[in-house]
Design a protein around this motif. Structure first.
Motif, short mmCIF file in Angstrom:
data_model
loop_
_atom_site.label_atom_id
_atom_site.label_comp_id
_atom_site.label_asym_id
_atom_site.label_seq_id
_atom_site.Cartn_x
_atom_site.Cartn_y
_atom_site.Cartn_z
N VAL B 18 0.85 -1.20 0.00
CA VAL B 18 0.00 0.00 0.00
C VAL B 18 0.88 1.25 0.00
O VAL B 18 0.62 2.23 -0.69
CB VAL B 18 -0.94 0.01 1.24
CG1 VAL B 18 -1.65 1.36 1.36
CG2 VAL B 18 -1.96 -1.10 1.14
N MET B 19 1.98 1.18 0.75
CA MET B 19 2.89 2.33 0.84
C MET B 19 3.85 2.39 -0.35
O MET B 19 4.61 3.34 -0.48
CB MET B 19 3.73 2.24 2.13
CG MET B 19 2.94 2.38 3.40
SD MET B 19 4.01 2.14 4.85
CE MET B 19 4.76 3.77 4.99
N ILE B 381 -7.31 6.59 10.10
CA ILE B 381 -6.57 6.26 8.87
C ILE B 381 -7.31 5.20 8.06
O ILE B 381 -7.42 5.28 6.85
CB ILE B 381 -5.14 5.79 9.21
CG1 ILE B 381 -4.34 6.99 9.70
CG2 ILE B 381 -4.46 5.16 8.01
CD1 ILE B 381 -3.16 6.62 10.53
N LEU B 395 0.42 0.50 8.82
CA LEU B 395 0.85 1.75 8.18
C LEU B 395 1.38 2.73 9.22
O LEU B 395 2.42 3.37 9.03
CB LEU B 395 -0.31 2.41 7.44
CG LEU B 395 -0.76 1.78 6.12
CD1 LEU B 395 -1.86 2.62 5.49
CD2 LEU B 395 0.40 1.66 5.16
N GLY B 399 5.23 3.60 9.25
CA GLY B 399 5.47 5.03 9.01
C GLY B 399 6.32 5.65 10.11
O GLY B 399 7.28 6.37 9.84
N GLY B 402 9.75 4.28 9.96
CA GLY B 402 10.37 4.84 8.76
C GLY B 402 10.87 6.25 8.98
O GLY B 402 11.98 6.60 8.59
#
Lengths: 173, 410
Positions: B18-19, B381, B395, B399, B402
């Motif tokens: 998805v990312m 989200i 996510l 995220g 990350g």
């Protein structure tokens, strides 16, 4: 200058008869360059073939940021200038003398005269040049395949930037 | 347990796609920082020499010291520990604790060892790994097969090398710098989020029926929370089997029974029911709080609950997850639902670092704040991106890890 025998040992002139070889040698001009002097300028155009009789040259190209990249090194017997010789186009790279260099050149003008009078000899030279260029193209293809096979080598910087912008834009919660 | 960690990898992949993460970024996020495997040789009570293998896998420290349980189980191996370590990285990030993720374990049947042997095993393991862990590096906690007593031995042995250091593990006994409410934390967190989830659908615990599979630490505290909030727990179960009572089970009586007898066997507050049929009861909320991989391709079609809260790690296989998704059954994922335990572990560590003790009320308040804040984030989200809660939770976790990675650089 050089002997007909020596000339036909170079891939570009391979297969020429003694008479045709002598004719080509007659048309050639010998030139000498000091070490570090530039023989061909990237972007300029002289339509001729160049054969290295002695010494060594480097093929360099300017990168976008102005720095110079050495693409190849040329030695005695190597021929350069084929691309501009067959097609009116600027030189794709600069040729620089690494040591003091002696070369002889064969202009397109002389070649066209040869073609009118001895089409067989001209055809021979042309097909030799085509063989040299196609071999170079093959090497380039292999090189590109290699780059595509390991994308991280060429795109690492992009990858990190892409990730950074992803986690700071779309996926920044 | 294989299912649980194969699932973890698959769910990560789903969120990563998805990312649109590149293969190299995925490798960076999935590769553990350090994997340690040690020999633990010791003398048994009968004089025999026994050799065990212990693991500590430190997955990611981008967001802080690594945190994760220490399990004693005969099926512990490097693959499982690594998968669970990565799960901890996403879990601590989802609830926004300043931690990374780790996990450890010893391949042993703890029930085969005497208390003395367990103590020697624990101390020997600490001897082997004490240099690699610590309050600012990697902080173990109780997990399957370990408890507050094991943590007490652990910290005592660690302090022989490093001096006074209660923050080197969490889940300690209250008498030895443990936190009030650590024991109830996972179950309480599950209860808090079950209520929060129902609220999103304009429902409340008081008007809902709940089935809980598993009546161990997590299951009992979940049941107690839901019972106190007025919810009707109509089914509970443990390894000995289950009980079903349409009018609601007398949870305090069941708790007393289990405390005295050790299991639900013989408890007569309803009709007997199997663990398998508990999963397909017509209830509002189903809470699998025992093993991984209980909802599978075979039984996911039979689920009649509207909401599933994953109190256990990985109770739903990825294939079953797809079926439940298609059937519009809402799943609150493990990395969020059962994060109450690590959250209160964090509170324990904070208190140890500050030499200051919070009372139970403060711990409960802070737990509720952390859990509901994380739930609201994941929920919004999921709404915004039109994705399942599980993908949304990953996510958030990926995220956050990350961004910490990007800021710190490599």
């Amino acid at each position: 200058m050089i002997s007909a025998e020596k000339l036909t040992a170079y891939p570009t002139f391979e297969g020429l008869g003694p008479a045709d070889a002598a004719r080509v040698i007659q048309d050639m001009t010998r030139m000498n360059f000091d070490a570090d002097s530039t023989i061909l300028h990237e972007g300029k155009s002289i339509q001729a073939l160049w054969i290295i009789l002695s010494g060594e040259c480097t093929v360099v190209r300017q990168a976008e940021d102005g720095s110079e990249m050495v693409l190849a090194e040329l030695r005695v017997g190597d021929v350069f200038g084929e691309m501009s010789f067959v097609r009116t186009a600027p030189h794709s790279a600069t040729i620089r003398a690494k040591t003091s260099v002696s070369v002889c050149t064969y202009t397109r003008e002389d070649f066209m005269k040869l073609a009118a009078e001895h089409p067989g000899a001209a055809f021979r030279i042309c097909s030799n040049i085509a063989a040299v260029l196609s071999e170079r193209l093959q090497r380039m293809d292999a090189w590109i395949c290699q780059l595509v096979d390991r994308p991280e080598a060429v795109s690492h910087r992009d990858e990190w930037q892409t990730f950074r912008s992803a986690v700071y834009s779309n996926w920044n919660f | 347990m294989k299912n649980a960690f194969e699932a973890a990898g698959q769910y990560f992949e789903e969120a990563a796609s998805v990312m649109d993460l590149s293969p190299n970024m995925k490798r960076l996020l999935l590769t553990p920082e350090r994997e340690v495997k040690v020999q633990i040789a010791m003398k048994l009570d009968n004089g025999d020499i026994a050799t065990f293998v212990g693991y500590r896998i430190q997955h990611n420290s981008a967001r802080g010291p690594m945190k994760g349980g220490l399990r004693y189980h005969h099926e512990v191996d490097a693959d499982e520990v690594l998968a669970l370590a990565s799960l901890m990285t996403w879990k601590t990030a989802v609830v926004d604790l300043p931690y990374g993720g780790a996990k450890g374990g010893i391949s042993v049947r703890p029930k085969d060892l005497s208390p003395d042997e367990l103590e020697r095993l624990t101390r020997k393991f600490v001897d082997e790994i004490h240099d690699l862990i610590g309050p600012d590096k990697d902080i173990p906690a109780p997990d399957m097969g370990t408890n507050a007593q094991v943590m007490a031995w652990f910290v005592n042995q660690y302090e022989k090398f490093h001096g006074f250091n209660p923050a080197c593990v969490t889940g300690k006994p209250i008498e030895l710098y443990g936190a009030e409410g650590r024991e109830e934390a996972t179950g309480r967190g599950v209860g808090i989020l079950t209520e929060a989830l129902l609220r999103k659908f304009r429902k409340s615990l008081a008007e809902s029926t709940v089935a809980i599979q598993g009546f161990g630490n997590v299951g009992t505290f979940t049941a107690e929370f839901i019972h106190r909030a007025g919810g009707k727990v109509v089914a509970i179960s443990d390894v000995s089997g289950g009980i079903f009572n349409r009018e609601g089970i007398d949870i305090p009586a069941a708790l007393t029974w289990v405390k005295q007898k050790g299991s639900l066997a013989g408890f007569s507050g309803g009709d007997a029911i199997s663990n398998e049929s508990l999963l397909s009861l017509e209830v509002d909320v189903l809470i699998p709080a025992a093993l991984g991989g209980v909802l599978t391709l075979e039984n996911a079609e039979h689920v009649r609950a509207k909401y599933i809260v994953e109190a256990a790690n990985g109770p739903i296989t990825p294939e079953a997850d797809l079926i439940l998704r298609r059937r519009d059954i809402v799943v609150l994922p493990d990395i969020l639902a059962n994060a109450g335990g690590v959250t209160v572990s964090y509170f324990e560590w904070v208190q140890n670092q500050q030499y200051f003790r919070w009372d139970l009320n403060r711990i409960r308040e802070e737990l509720e704040k952390t859990m509901t804040r994380s739930f609201d984030k994941v929920w919004s989200i999921a709404e915004e991106k039109k994705i399942p809660l599980r993908t949304a939770a990953y996510l958030v976790g990926i995220g956050r890890v990350g961004r910490a990675t990007v800021l710190g650089g490599i």
